[in-house]
Write an enzyme that holds these catalytic residues in place. Structure first.
Site, PDB file in Angstrom:
ATOM      1  CG  ASP A   1      -5.000 -22.850 -14.960  1.00 29.62           C
ATOM      2  OD1 ASP A   1      -3.856 -23.303 -15.051  1.00 29.62           O
ATOM      3  OD2 ASP A   1      -6.022 -23.499 -15.229  1.00 29.62           O
TER       4      ASP A   1
ATOM      5  CG  HIS B   1      -3.506 -25.862 -17.951  1.00 28.34           C
ATOM      6  ND1 HIS B   1      -4.616 -25.396 -17.287  1.00 28.34           N
ATOM      7  CD2 HIS B   1      -3.888 -26.986 -18.582  1.00 28.34           C
ATOM      8  CE1 HIS B   1      -5.627 -26.219 -17.494  1.00 28.34           C
ATOM      9  NE2 HIS B   1      -5.213 -27.190 -18.278  1.00 28.34           N
TER      10      HIS B   1
ATOM     11  CB  SER C   1      -9.930 -29.135 -17.276  1.00 26.43           C
ATOM     12  OG  SER C   1      -8.870 -29.856 -17.849  1.00 26.43           O
TER      13      SER C   1
END
Length: 998
Positions: free
Chosen positions: A225, A256, A421
């Site tokens: 990520d 995130h 997600s």
């Protein structure tokens, strides 16, 4: 090829351009300021957009194996030496943690690359493929969730220049803000209060395992990520932070990656599942949300080298045919990496599964809210890999909380997000925790973990398997199964019950009967015994004679090799001839034995074996009358991947590719359900028109056909209609000038490509129906109108250019959308022929109905998300006008399909059509040429009908019709609980040839 870039080859928009060296010289600046507005979470929705651009002069050279830096350089220099002199090239240095290890690719800068030099590279025996380096740009931003959709037929001229972008295709593939539910139509304040974010690990009872001393210790989990801050207070066991970008910082500038890592392994506040797990943070995006293909490839290889146990990948896309990426995922799982991936945020439309979550070897995760409802955004099955010849596999594998989930904030504290997600790291955290509970870690692999998850899942009531998979994650039950696990094979689904509704939808929605197309169920074989395996001998079909099992025939096909960890078993079910007039339930089972090489030779013959049983139960009815049987032509529908087939509604510029399957159980699901409710039996033709018995069917239904037709198909269809078969065609636009306008830049070939067809392949359809004096035009129209007292909306449809003089033709006033696209001008065309009905003259001949637009029966054009994309701004519209236009966008025309089927099946014409004031004289089509195929199109590359022939595509030889090899039955006298009056006798699964006696 990495997933993000791989996804962006499909829907890349004009992005940030530059070389990797230039990016190193000028690092991207700080985080996007809009993402710091966490205080506004409850009012905003998080949107994610991807774009990509080829990096000029840079190429990724993939090898057939892993080689040292010196060896890779030698192979490339040897190959390019053969390309001739004058070629300027050098290998681009890659300064990252993988540099010290062997690799299976190299990044090469070639100044004046020619097709011949690239082919010379690929000719080297150790080089597998050469693809352009790509730069990926990701836009992650908040937008108001209360945006009001504007009318679908806005009269203001739209700026169609946005088609200049390179395959624009927006997605919300990571997560949605906590304000997502404000935009779903769930307006009950009580419901919203109950959906307040909660600590997901405690809800799933992770604390029960913590109290037993299990906290994820010893398990390596990778988070791919945006990175993680070094001194974040929520994490105590960050084993390694690696930077695969050109930035000098490992910190997360977006938040995130921190959120995902927190769901998995936070130790305080918004506590994660496995606080003691070894966190391996892979920063693959810069703070400006940029990445490169080579960054991801190196990161994946490094994960293998580091022997990562669990990998969370909260990204996805629709291209399941990107072989380099799929190969890399297989390689990861073959190395015992348990990959967990989000199924996608493209729900509630069916046929929207994202890859890699739709792969058999990956745990695909869907989302639910805290009331155990499937989240509206969660993508639905079935998989579309198997179309048109079969039916897709069950996905997602499992669902869990993905709405309003709490996770770690970027620097401290907690925040909440929604999306599949978000659900993905919930499962990844649970998997990490579960793996730490197993004493013998060799028993934990991608197959055994998936087996434990799906066997323990709690089925949600009233939800079918293509929405929930095997059900809701149950952590404690999965723990119990995993800790008593013995290596074995299993099946997903574990049984086939075509009578169990709604879970077994769509199979349970229609009984089977003699003469119908075989019902195909694709079952996934999970092999927990080893990464490789095989089917021993052949699967065995054993009908239960007391349960009428001899009334059905079963054909079986299966993977010759199970790798990695998985394979398929395709089960085709048909009704035996002797049951043509019979009604009842028939049962039996299929036996499959799987063998895998043992890790040591202590086992017999050095193999482990496992036998699994697949029970089958079906409902049989007498063969329906011909008039009630509708055959859907799936064979002539094409979609992405692999080719560029545009959406039928040109207003949907942000989602231009037709990728939902065009199947009665994907984006035509509502139409299928409606036809079933009207008493029709709908079957799917996955083979050429030459492969079905037309005497069995009342109507052949062709919708949005992009494929060409074999000459033999055209001849047979004409003969079939002369003998009583009827035909309904829902067409779409085809205009070569518009097709050139919606071109895109293909990064692999470095050429501009036009669509391979329009919304439908009108020239091919015209050849099909020319014998009756019918044809569609290349006109492109849109607008709202009233037909038979129904409000209708025409969305990028064509008109009827030619029709027999004794037919019925209905015309309406519509906007010339082609003029708007090409010249940004608006004009209304009067009396556009859109609907035609015709009775063929032969004695007993069938009937033909034509309509120029398929959007009103296609779910993908009637979903709120789709409508919000295609609608333009309309600040001057009144509230009443907006309400009307939004209704038109959402409404269907199933009533029209009903009317057409009444006409084709029973020769009954709706009076409001035959006597409509909109009826006009049939057009002769003499004043304007019919549409011709786009010169230089590449349809032959993806067509099942065409093949290249000296630059001029020609039809291939007509393929043989599918031939099923029916399994030889081995009948069993097998009884269930039997009741006679007040006396109950349990005969229980008798395996002898004698009936049990009372």
């Amino acid at each position: 090829m990495l997933l993000l870039v791989w996804m962006c080859t499909l829907f890349g928009m004009m992005g940030v351009v530059g070389t990797e060296q230039e990016a190193r010289a000028k690092p991207e600046s700080g985080p996007s300021p809009v993402l710091t507005q966490e205080s506004n979470c409850t009012q905003l929705t998080l949107k994610l957009e991807f774009s990509s651009k080829v990096v000029e002069h840079e190429y990724i050279v993939a090898f057939n194996g892993y080689f040292s830096t010196k060896a890779r350089s030698l192979y490339i220099s040897t190959a390019l030496r053969n390309a001739g002199g004058g070629l300027e090239w050098h290998i681009v240095p890659r300064e990252n943690p993988a540099s010290d290890f062997p690799s299976d690719f190299e990044l090469v800068h070639i100044r004046q690359a020619s097709p011949s030099s690239l082919l010379t590279l690929e000719d080297h025996p150790y080089i597998k493929r050469v693809t352009p380096q790509r730069k990926v740009f990701r836009s992650l931003k908040y937008v108001p969730s209360s945006e009001v959709a504007a009318p679908c037929n806005n009269t203001e001229t739209e700026k169609w220049q946005s088609w200049q972008s390179s395959r624009p295709f927006r997605r919300t593939s990571l997560s949605l803000g906590s304000g997502f539910w404000h935009a779903t139509g769930r307006h009950s304040s009580r419901r919203l209060l109950r959906a307040i974010p909660r600590h997901v690990a405690q809800i799933l009872q992770a604390d029960v395992l913590w109290q037993m001393g299990h906290t994820g210790s010893g398990v390596k989990v990778a988070v791919f990520d945006t990175g993680l801050s070094e001194k974040h207070p929520h994490f105590k066991n960050v084993k390694e932070r690696t930077n695969w970008t050109n930035e000098k910082t490992l910190d997360d500038g977006l938040g995130h990656g921190t959120f995902v890592a927190g769901v998995i392994a936070s130790m305080r506040e918004c506590q994660g599942f496995a606080p003691d797990a070894e966190l391996h943070i892979f920063k693959v995006f810069t703070n400006n949300q940029v990445s490169y293909t080579s960054w991801f490839l190196d990161a994946f290889n490094y994960a293998i080298l580091k022997k990562i146990d669990v990998l969370n990948l909260s990204i996805g896309g629709p291209d399941f045919m990107d072989h380099p990426f799929v190969d890399k995922v297989w390689e990861l799982t073959a190395n015992r990496v348990i990959m967990v991936s989000a199924i996608g945020n493209d729900g509630p439309l069916y046929g929207t599964l994202n890859n890699p979550a739709d792969q058999m070897d990956v745990i695909g995760v869907g989302g639910i809210d805290f009331e155990d409802n499937i989240a509206r955004f969660s993508s639905r099955g079935m998989t579309t890999w198997e179309l048109p010849g079969g039916y897709g596999r069950v996905k997602p594998d499992i669902v869990t909380y993905g709405s309003g989930v709490r996770g770690s904030g970027m620097k401290e504290g907690c925040r909440s997000l929604s999306g599949t997600s978000v659900a993905s790291p919930v499962v990844a955290g649970a998997v990490t925790l579960l793996a730490s509970t197993v004493v013998n870690r060799q028993l934990v692999n991608p197959a055994s973990m998936k087996q434990a998850l799906i066997a323990s899942a709690r089925r949600l009531p009233g939800v079918n398997m293509f929405e929930q998979g095997h059900g809701k994650l149950d952590l404690i039950r999965a723990y119990q199964i995993l800790n008593s696990y013995r290596p074995q094979a299993s099946l997903s689904p574990s049984y086939i019950d075509l009578t169990e509704c709604p879970y077994m939808w769509p199979y349970c929605s229609q009984p089977i009967y003699y003469g119908g197309m075989p019902t195909i169920v694709n079952v996934t074989i999970l092999n927990g015994m080893g990464v490789t395996g095989r089917i021993v001998d052949k699967p065995i079909w054993q009908p239960y004679l007391p349960q009428n099992g001899d009334h059905i025939d079963v054909a079986l096909s299966y993977s010759p090799v199970l790798w990695p960890w998985v394979g398929y078993l395709a089960v085709s079910i048909s009704v035996a001839k002797k049951a043509a007039s019979w009604e009842g339930i028939a049962q039996g089972h299929v036996m499959v034995t799987v063998a895998s090489p043992a890790e040591n030779d202590s086992e017999v013959d050095g193999e482990l074996t496992s036998t699994v049983k697949l029970p089958i139960k079906v409902k049989i009815v007498p063969t329906p009358p011909r008039s009630k049987r509708v055959l859907w032509d799936q064979y002539h529908n094409l979609r992405y991947p692999p080719g560029y087939f545009p959406r039928d509604n040109l207003r949907m510029k942000n989602d231009p590719l037709d990728w939902n399957g065009d199947h009665i159980h994907t984006n035509f699901r509502d139409m299928y359900q409606h036809l079933r409710s009207m008493g029709y039996f709908v079957e799917v033709l996955g083979a050429p028109i030459t492969c079905f018995d037309a005497s069995q069917y009342g109507t052949l239904l062709m919708v949005d056909s992009e494929e060409e037709y074999f000459p033999e198909e055209i001849t047979k269809l004409r003969r079939d209609i002369d003998n009583g078969l009827s035909l309904i065609i829902f067409s779409d636009w085809y205009n070569t000038s518009v097709m050139r306008r919606v071109k895109f830049y293909d990064e692999n070939t470095r050429q501009w490509w036009m669509p391979d067809t329009g919304g439908a392949n009108v020239p091919a359809l015209n050849e099909l129906i020319s014998v009756w004096g019918m044809a569609f035009s290349d006109g492109l129209y849109e607008g709202d109108f009233t037909l038979a007292d129904h409000d209708m909306y025409y969305a990028s449809g064509c008109s009827i250019a030619r029709f027999p003089e004794d037919g019925i033709v209905i015309a309406k006033n519509l906007k010339d959308q082609g003029l708007e696209v090409l010249q940004q001008e608006t004009a209304v065309v009067e009396a556009v022929p859109i609907l035609g009905l015709y009775q063929t003259p032969s004695d007993g001949g069938g009937r033909i109905a034509l309509y120029g637009d398929s959007n009103c029966i296609d779910d993908s054009h009637r979903q709120k998300g789709a409508v919000s994309e295609l609608l333009t701004e309309c600040s001057l519209c009144t509230k009443q006008t907006k309400k009307k236009f939004v209704y038109l966008c959402f409404s269907d025309c199933f009533w029209l399909l009903d009317a057409l089927l009444q006409y084709t099946s029973y020769s009954m014409t709706l009076p409001s059509l035959s006597h409509s004031h909109s009826r006009v004289a049939p057009p002769t089509g003499l004043e304007k040429p019919l549409p011709q195929r786009l010169e230089g199109n590449h349809l032959y590359r993806y067509s099942k009908v065409l093949e290249a022939h000296l630059g001029d595509p020609k039809p291939r030889p007509l393929p043989a019709c599918p031939h099923l090899s029916w399994a030889k039955p081995q009948p069993l006298m097998k009884l269930h609980l039997v009741t006679y009056g007040s006396t109950r006798s349990c005969c229980q699964w008798i395996w002898t040839k004698w009936l049990c006696r009372m």
